[in-house]
Design an enzyme around this catalytic site. Sequence first.
Site, short mmCIF file in Angstrom:
data_model
loop_
_atom_site.label_atom_id
_atom_site.label_comp_id
_atom_site.label_asym_id
_atom_site.label_seq_id
_atom_site.Cartn_x
_atom_site.Cartn_y
_atom_site.Cartn_z
CG ASP A 41 29.67 44.96 45.63
OD1 ASP A 41 28.94 45.29 44.68
OD2 ASP A 41 30.29 43.87 45.66
NE ARG A 46 32.01 48.44 41.66
CZ ARG A 46 32.07 49.34 40.70
NH1 ARG A 46 33.24 49.72 40.19
NH2 ARG A 46 30.97 49.87 40.21
CB THR A 127 15.17 42.49 35.52
OG1 THR A 127 15.61 43.78 35.15
CG2 THR A 127 14.07 42.03 34.57
CB CYS A 267 19.20 44.05 29.74
SG CYS A 267 19.86 44.98 31.13
NE ARG A 337 27.57 41.84 34.12
CZ ARG A 337 26.71 42.54 34.87
NH1 ARG A 337 26.03 41.94 35.83
NH2 ARG A 337 26.54 43.81 34.64
#
Length: 431
Positions: A41, A46, A127, A267, A337
């Site tokens: 990443d 992180r 996606t 999503c 988000r």
Amino acid sequence: MNNSKNIISLEESSIAVIGLGYVGLPLCVELGKKYKTLGFDINKNRIQDLMKLDDKTGEVSFSELKSSTKLNFSNSEDDLTNSNVFIITVPTPVDESKEPDLTPLINASKLVGKYIKDGSVVIYESTVYPGVTEETCGLILEEVSGLTLNIDFYLGYSPERIVPGDKSKNFKDILKITSGSSPECAKFVDSLYSSIVLAGTYCAENIKTAEAAKVIENTQRDVNIALINEFSLIFSRLGIDTNEVINAASTKWNFIELRPGLVGGHCIGVDPYYLIHHAKQKGHIPDLIMTARKINEQIPLDICQKYLDLIGQSRAYVGSRCLIVGATFKPDCNDLRNSKVKDIFDILTEKGVLIDILDEVADVKEIANIFGTNVISKIDESKKYDGIILCVDHKFVREKDIQYWRSMLNSSGCLLDIKAIYSKDNTDFRL
């Protein structure tokens, strides 16, 4: 004559997962139990947290990270040199115009293109609309690497099915769709995921089919929820409680029981725009999908209007004090988000309402940064509000009695229960 190089075997696989969010990290953990795996990443903080076995998203526990004995983490590109299987799990958001933003996917493809070699497999989980993996990402990989797809390297697509915040649905317990750019590659991709997913796999006939399957999964949910939300818009104007209507209708054996609510996140609130975009490119206007998106985007405005109407019955809403409970896009998940709670906050703030936000699940500093307002970590029982909006049914909200929330209201204050946690007799409005 077939000049294609042989795909590497599972036994010699050295895997790099690019992007360690809600999708990439659980995948890394399972892969790292069986294969040499690198979690990569670009976010240095992180990586530092994960090297300490600390997942700030709360999706993977300390013990789970510790059990993945073949897993390492890095934010250094040089560490990708020895990998021969690359799995890309970066976000695919939309821009301010609700158009697909493929920038993270394009950048990840350019990065991986530097390190693929003969026999390498690059698998995408992000996606997208049908065609992106081969026609956009594949071309980038060829251009950067100088290699040829299905001769020197291969592509796979296996769309993510992670459910953030739901501990009952772990990565390995959710059936996985797989696909490949050649029959040999499809077999490799399916075998790889079959070796770590207990629920099994479904190998689609090609990559475009797998891409399409993913994008319609969430589009179907968006359309179904939009129908229920439209019922709510109708029934609220008729003075009928939508949830009571659904309770009654659910006694019929083939009625699909869904509940109205805010549709945000990365999503359901995003994926339909990818299909809308590509459908328009191909000359079809997807009216039903577009209308569903419009309805679901309208819900925050409708909630705000109801709140202002209720407040206006007792006093001017300018300068009134409101407590918003829950800031994330879904319950028991700390992801902010594309949270539609932010829309509610923005609309009411513009109307002059003074707002505090309480969310015991999300990070207080992150909420303050995104919302730009007063975030409280605990209730000040001496403080009274003109209105309270229960936006997200987190566990900490559900565990409280309705009187707990009502005790924070002024004598003429109103309580809006967006998720119908409590009975309609104890709230002033349920969606």
